[in-house]
Design an enzyme around this catalytic site. Structure first.
Site, PDB file in Angstrom:
ATOM      1  N   ASN A 166       0.825  -1.208   0.000  1.00  0.00           N
ATOM      2  CA  ASN A 166       0.000   0.000   0.000  1.00  0.00           C
ATOM      3  C   ASN A 166       0.861   1.260   0.000  1.00  0.00           C
ATOM      4  O   ASN A 166       2.041   1.219   0.322  1.00  0.00           O
ATOM      5  CB  ASN A 166      -0.911  -0.017   1.233  1.00  0.00           C
ATOM      6  CG  ASN A 166      -1.793  -1.237   1.249  1.00  0.00           C
ATOM      7  OD1 ASN A 166      -2.448  -1.563   0.270  1.00  0.00           O
ATOM      8  ND2 ASN A 166      -1.788  -1.960   2.355  1.00  0.00           N
TER       9      ASN A 166
ATOM     10  N   ASP B  42       0.910   3.619   2.062  1.00  0.00           N
ATOM     11  CA  ASP B  42       1.396   3.986   3.399  1.00  0.00           C
ATOM     12  C   ASP B  42       2.499   3.041   3.880  1.00  0.00           C
ATOM     13  O   ASP B  42       2.881   3.060   5.040  1.00  0.00           O
ATOM     14  CB  ASP B  42       0.251   4.023   4.407  1.00  0.00           C
ATOM     15  CG  ASP B  42      -0.354   2.653   4.684  1.00  0.00           C
ATOM     16  OD1 ASP B  42       0.049   1.656   4.039  1.00  0.00           O
ATOM     17  OD2 ASP B  42      -1.242   2.574   5.552  1.00  0.00           O
TER      18      ASP B  42
ATOM     19  N   ASP C  14      -0.790  -5.933   2.587  1.00  0.00           N
ATOM     20  CA  ASP C  14      -1.960  -6.793   2.744  1.00  0.00           C
ATOM     21  C   ASP C  14      -1.581  -8.208   2.320  1.00  0.00           C
ATOM     22  O   ASP C  14      -0.905  -8.401   1.311  1.00  0.00           O
ATOM     23  CB  ASP C  14      -3.116  -6.300   1.880  1.00  0.00           C
ATOM     24  CG  ASP C  14      -3.566  -4.902   2.242  1.00  0.00           C
ATOM     25  OD1 ASP C  14      -3.464  -4.530   3.420  1.00  0.00           O
ATOM     26  OD2 ASP C  14      -4.029  -4.179   1.338  1.00  0.00           O
TER      27      ASP C  14
END
Length: 118
Positions: A61, A63, A67
Site C-alpha cells: 500500500n 502507506d 496486505d
C-alpha cells in the site's frame, strides 16, 4: 467450530488459486454464507477484488503497509511481518500457512477483521 475447520483447511492446502465456484462451494460448506450478516456473494466478490482468489496474494500500500492472503489482512493492524510497525491485534505473523486460521480463531478477532474489510 466449522468455520475454524474450513479456515484451517483453506490454509493447509498451501498456495492456492481458487476458481470462483470452487471458492463459493468451499465457503458455503463452511457455513460462511450469512456469517455476521455477510452473504456468500459478498465473500466471493471481496476475495475476487482483493486477491483474485489467491491465498498467497501480497499487495503493498501507499502507506508502506502490506496486505496478505485471500482476504488481504493488513499488517498495520491485524498481523506483524517484522517490517512495519503493527498493532498486531490478532497476535500472529503475516507470513506462513498458520496466519489465516489464527487470525480468525476467536469471535472477537473475526469481528475485528470483518470491520476492517467492510
Amino acid at each position: 467450530m466449522k468455520t475454524m475447520v474450513f479456515l484451517l483447511l483453506l490454509v493447509l492446502s498451501g498456495a492456492k488459486q481458487f476458481e470462483r465456484c470452487e471458492l463459493a462451494r468451499t465457503l458455503k460448506a463452511a457455513q460462511m454464507d450469512g456469517y455476521e450478516g455477510v452473504s456468500l456473494a459478498n465473500w466471493v466478490c471481496l476475495t475476487k477484488h482483493e486477491s483474485n482468489y489467491n491465498t498467497q496474494a501480497i499487495n503493498h500500500n501507499h502507506d508502506n503497509s502490506t496486505d496478505y492472503g485471500i482476504f488481504q489482512i493488513n499488517n498495520r493492524y491485524w498481523c506483524s511481518d517484522g517490517k512495519f510497525p503493527s498493532h498486531n491485534i490478532c497476535g500472529v505473523s503475516c507470513a506462513g500457512k498458520k496466519t489465516f486460521p489464527r487470525v480468525m480463531e476467536s469471535k472477537q478477532q473475526k469481528q475485528l477483521v470483518l470491520k476492517s474489510l467492510f
